[in-house]
Design a protein around this motif. Structure first.
Motif, PDB file in Angstrom:
ATOM      1  N   PHE A   1      -0.132  -5.974  -4.523  1.00 53.36           N
ATOM      2  CA  PHE A   1      -0.243  -7.381  -5.154  1.00 53.36           C
ATOM      3  C   PHE A   1      -1.377  -8.194  -4.254  1.00 53.36           C
ATOM      4  O   PHE A   1      -1.899  -9.278  -5.007  1.00 53.36           O
ATOM      5  CB  PHE A   1       1.170  -8.208  -5.100  1.00 53.36           C
ATOM      6  CG  PHE A   1       2.037  -7.768  -6.286  1.00 53.36           C
ATOM      7  CD1 PHE A   1       1.660  -8.409  -7.238  1.00 53.36           C
ATOM      8  CD2 PHE A   1       3.087  -6.994  -6.096  1.00 53.36           C
ATOM      9  CE1 PHE A   1       2.606  -8.280  -8.412  1.00 53.36           C
ATOM     10  CE2 PHE A   1       3.925  -6.758  -7.120  1.00 53.36           C
ATOM     11  CZ  PHE A   1       3.659  -7.375  -8.298  1.00 53.36           C
ATOM     12  N   GLN A   2      -1.544  -7.989  -2.835  1.00 52.47           N
ATOM     13  CA  GLN A   2      -2.171  -8.781  -2.161  1.00 52.47           C
ATOM     14  C   GLN A   2      -3.821  -8.285  -2.195  1.00 52.47           C
ATOM     15  O   GLN A   2      -4.742  -9.311  -2.289  1.00 52.47           O
ATOM     16  CB  GLN A   2      -1.930  -8.683  -0.624  1.00 52.47           C
ATOM     17  CG  GLN A   2      -1.081  -9.488  -0.037  1.00 52.47           C
ATOM     18  CD  GLN A   2      -0.385  -9.477   1.188  1.00 52.47           C
ATOM     19  OE1 GLN A   2      -0.524  -8.329   1.558  1.00 52.47           O
ATOM     20  NE2 GLN A   2       0.398 -10.350   1.614  1.00 52.47           N
TER      21      GLN A   2
ATOM     22  N   ASN B   1       3.551  -5.072  -1.395  1.00 53.46           N
ATOM     23  CA  ASN B   1       2.685  -5.995  -0.885  1.00 53.46           C
ATOM     24  C   ASN B   1       1.279  -5.679  -0.705  1.00 53.46           C
ATOM     25  O   ASN B   1       0.359  -6.710  -1.232  1.00 53.46           O
ATOM     26  CB  ASN B   1       3.169  -6.238   0.680  1.00 53.46           C
ATOM     27  CG  ASN B   1       3.964  -7.311   0.814  1.00 53.46           C
ATOM     28  OD1 ASN B   1       4.171  -8.309  -0.149  1.00 53.46           O
ATOM     29  ND2 ASN B   1       4.693  -7.452   1.909  1.00 53.46           N
ATOM     30  N   SER B   2       1.052  -4.768  -0.593  1.00 55.24           N
ATOM     31  CA  SER B   2      -0.549  -4.457  -0.662  1.00 55.24           C
ATOM     32  C   SER B   2      -1.038  -4.346  -1.894  1.00 55.24           C
ATOM     33  O   SER B   2      -2.224  -4.737  -2.148  1.00 55.24           O
ATOM     34  CB  SER B   2      -0.937  -2.973   0.334  1.00 55.24           C
ATOM     35  OG  SER B   2      -0.126  -1.934  -0.457  1.00 55.24           O
TER      36      SER B   2
ATOM     37  N   ALA C   1       7.597  -9.251  -3.576  1.00 55.92           N
ATOM     38  CA  ALA C   1       6.167  -9.020  -3.229  1.00 55.92           C
ATOM     39  C   ALA C   1       5.300 -10.040  -3.910  1.00 55.92           C
ATOM     40  O   ALA C   1       4.440 -10.481  -3.319  1.00 55.92           O
ATOM     41  CB  ALA C   1       5.886  -7.383  -3.381  1.00 55.92           C
ATOM     42  N   ARG C   2       5.425 -10.335  -5.211  1.00 61.21           N
ATOM     43  CA  ARG C   2       4.680 -11.109  -6.001  1.00 61.21           C
ATOM     44  C   ARG C   2       4.777 -12.537  -5.691  1.00 61.21           C
ATOM     45  O   ARG C   2       3.754 -13.157  -5.300  1.00 61.21           O
ATOM     46  CB  ARG C   2       5.222 -10.754  -7.575  1.00 61.21           C
ATOM     47  CG  ARG C   2       4.831 -12.067  -8.419  1.00 61.21           C
ATOM     48  CD  ARG C   2       3.417 -11.471  -8.922  1.00 61.21           C
ATOM     49  NE  ARG C   2       2.961 -12.612  -9.749  1.00 61.21           N
ATOM     50  CZ  ARG C   2       1.761 -12.634 -10.221  1.00 61.21           C
ATOM     51  NH1 ARG C   2       0.608 -12.081  -9.887  1.00 61.21           N
ATOM     52  NH2 ARG C   2       1.469 -13.564 -11.046  1.00 61.21           N
TER      53      ARG C   2
ATOM     54  N   ALA D   1       3.045 -12.827  -2.335  1.00 62.68           N
ATOM     55  CA  ALA D   1       1.391 -12.877  -2.449  1.00 62.68           C
ATOM     56  C   ALA D   1       0.833 -13.929  -3.149  1.00 62.68           C
ATOM     57  O   ALA D   1      -0.089 -14.481  -2.882  1.00 62.68           O
ATOM     58  CB  ALA D   1       1.187 -11.287  -3.236  1.00 62.68           C
ATOM     59  N   ARG D   2       1.838 -14.467  -4.090  1.00 60.29           N
ATOM     60  CA  ARG D   2       1.078 -15.318  -5.101  1.00 60.29           C
ATOM     61  C   ARG D   2       1.210 -16.935  -4.838  1.00 60.29           C
ATOM     62  O   ARG D   2       0.708 -17.861  -4.966  1.00 60.29           O
ATOM     63  CB  ARG D   2       1.597 -15.064  -6.659  1.00 60.29           C
ATOM     64  CG  ARG D   2       1.371 -16.035  -7.640  1.00 60.29           C
ATOM     65  CD  ARG D   2      -0.191 -15.947  -8.082  1.00 60.29           C
ATOM     66  NE  ARG D   2      -0.557 -16.772  -9.115  1.00 60.29           N
ATOM     67  CZ  ARG D   2      -0.803 -17.956  -9.209  1.00 60.29           C
ATOM     68  NH1 ARG D   2      -0.627 -18.643  -7.914  1.00 60.29           N
ATOM     69  NH2 ARG D   2      -1.035 -18.585 -10.264  1.00 60.29           N
TER      70      ARG D   2
END
Lengths: 291, 268
Positions: B151-152, B148-149, B82-83, B86-87
């Motif tokens: 990190f986003q 996801n949410s 997820a990181r 997102a990043r």
């Protein structure tokens, strides 16, 4: 020097970070799927596996009436489940998105998802209790006087499987449709009403087309896993409600014929993929026609 | 009234969704071995019988071990993915993430038999650890969906500020990023635990000689006289799931609020 620069770039860091998860998926998903594919071309004689590549399993799977019947039935049941689940789910998603006050929406979604997280086995078993000959539904209907004889067409057949799976997969259909409905710009609906469309035509010409991506996602998310369901057909399906997953399990664990089980698994995946692709393709055409 | 018919329909639909869960405790406290109406009387006999079954206790312990390990491992894998998603931008991101999320839509029986084939070919013996392997595979996508949410919604300028003030990447992660996504992590741990505790098919194929709780339950469903005890056990399980989920939802919402995001509802 260049390497060091690359290692500091976004791409390299991204790869590095995603690699544990990606490797895990590769080793425990891609490799096993490849193994199943290979197995489907091998044959087994008692405990020894003959690794000569042959299409024998596929010929047998496609010509044996029992396997064919199970495949067709699985597709039929899954299609019925998908239709029932999505049709029943749409009004709920619509209600939560359009009629529930903003601050209470999460509560509704939470309420809808709770039953989905509770023991699957026990939920399916309880449907057996509800639909049975002396079950909750029959005794209630008889008590109220709507029917005289217990209904028998609702347990140990395909109908029971459809009802139970429509219950089990409800949140899978509601959530994607809800998300699609939430994204609709409400001013479009006002514009449509201002331009003289009625509420009904606004729904069919504006709301529904804009919600279509959610509906398509819901159809796929329900259809694909249900075809491989094992517990529900086994518990409430009776002999005429068994599906392909039950046969795959029998081949692997009872008949000790892993290659045949692998062949049936591969065929099931191929059929699901083919139907899904046709469905998505048809909808692409339909969505383009709307513009 | 606005949406009147829809509201009636929605309430009816909720009843349909909750019908099995509502019936469960009714039969768990019913003083009869046959699961049917009319009810006979009130008893807690089935609950006290639960305490006297050693096979059940070892199944529970086995399931707890599997569920805790699965939750931790899938959350760690989920945080990584997820990181990264997102990043960072990297070629093939969509494909890689798609492959990782695939178990979400793959029929579980396919995951189960394909893992079984490989494990048997490698000559490995089945046990709790093989169930964990399978469960991590199906729980990771859920972890990623939740994380996801988290990190986003993360504001990148906070991390940049931390770098500017002299923190190292690791201390920034520990002091800034981790606390901000912590609610998401807790929620992901709880969801992973719940899924693993309840999962049947993969455990059924990969568990070997020591059954997990659902596999034990499955073996009991064949004996009509044991059904009331199963109902009692089910009542406890459902209660436990609801508590865990309420906690997960609480942490998820707190996480979104903490990161300053807007609640879009739902886990998926």
């Amino acid at each position: 020097m260049k390497l060091r620069q690359y290692l500091r770039s976004d791409a390299a860091r991204g790869y590095l970070l995603v690699s544990p998860t990606a490797l895990y998926a590769l080793l425990l998903l891609a490799v096993p799927l490849a193994a199943i594919f290979a197995f489907s071309f091998w044959t087994q004689d008692y405990l020894t596996i003959d690794k000569t590549w042959t299409l024998k399993n596929y010929r047998e799977a496609l010509s044996e009436p029992l396997y064919r019947e199970l495949m067709f039935r699985s597709v039929r049941i899954s299609a019925a489940v998908t239709l029932a689940t999505v049709l029943l789910a749409f009004p709920i998603a619509y209600f939560v998105s359009f009629h529930v006050p903003k601050e209470r929406k999460s509560l509704w979604i939470f309420l809808i998802t709770i039953p989905f997280w509770t023991s699957y086995l026990i939920r399916v078993f309880l449907w057996k209790v509800i639909l049975g000959y002396n079950g909750v539904l029959n005794t209630t209907l008889q008590g109220v006087g709507i029917i005289d004889e217990p209904l028998t067409f609702i347990l140990y057949n395909a109908n029971a499987v459809v009802i139970t799976l429509a219950h089990a997969f409800a949140p899978f259909a509601i959530l994607p449709i809800f998300v699609a409905l939430e994204k609709i710009d409400r001013s479009l609906l006002e514009a449509s009403l201002d331009l003289g469309e009625s509420k009904v035509t606004t729904f069919f010409r504006v709301t529904l087309p804009l919600a279509m991506p959610g509906v398509i996602a819901a159809v796929l998310i329900v259809f694909i896993p249900t075809i491989g369901d094992y517990v529900t057909p086994r518990l409430v399906g009776g002999p005429n409600g068994l599906m392909i997953a039950n046969m795959i399990q029998t081949q692997f664990l009872k008949l000790n014929n892993a290659p045949m089980g692998a062949t049936l698994a591969v065929l099931a995946m191929l059929i699901v993929t083919a139907i899904s692709l046709v469905f998505v393709g048809l909808n692409r055409k339909f969505l383009r026609g709307q513009k | 009234m606005k949406g009147g018919w829809l509201k009636i329909y929605a309430i009816g639909y909720l009843l349909f969704l909750y019908a099995p869960i509502i019936l469960l405790p009714i039969f768990a406290f019913n003083d009869a071995t046959i699961i049917a109406f009319p009810l006979k009387g009130f008893t807690t006999q089935w609950f006290s019988e639960l305490a006297t079954i050693p096979a059940l206790h070892s199944a529970v312990l086995n399931s707890l071990l599997i569920a805790v390990t699965t939750a931790v491992v899938s959350t760690v894998l989920g945080v990584c993915a997820a990181r990264a998603a997102a990043r960072y931008q990297f070629p093939g991101k969509k494909g890689i993430m798609g492959a990782i999320m695939l178990p979400l839509v793959l029929p579980e029986i396919i995951v189960a038999v394909s893992l079984l084939v490989v494990l048997l070919q490698l000559g490995l013996s089945l046990g709790a650890w093989t169930v964990i392997l399978g469960h991590v595979l199906i729980c990771t996508p859920f972890s990623i969906a939740i994380l996801n949410s988290a990190f986003q919604n993360l504001d990148m300028s906070m991390e940049e500020a931390s770098y500017d003030l002299g923190e190292t990447p690791w201390s920034t992660f520990r002091l800034i990023t981790l606390p901000l996504v912590m609610p998401g992590i807790i929620s992901s741990l709880l969801i992973g635990f719940t899924i693993s505790l309840d999962e049947f098919i993969i455990a059924f194929f990969l568990t070997g000689a020591e059954p997990t709780l659902p596999v034990y339950l499955w073996s009991q469903l064949r004996f009509p006289q044991k059904i009331p005890v199963v109902m009692a056990l089910g009542t406890i399980l459902v209660l436990l799931s609801i508590i865990l989920l309420t906690m997960a939802e609480y942490f998820r919402r707190r996480g979104i609020a903490r990161a300053g995001g807007k609640d879009t509802g739902g886990f998926l």
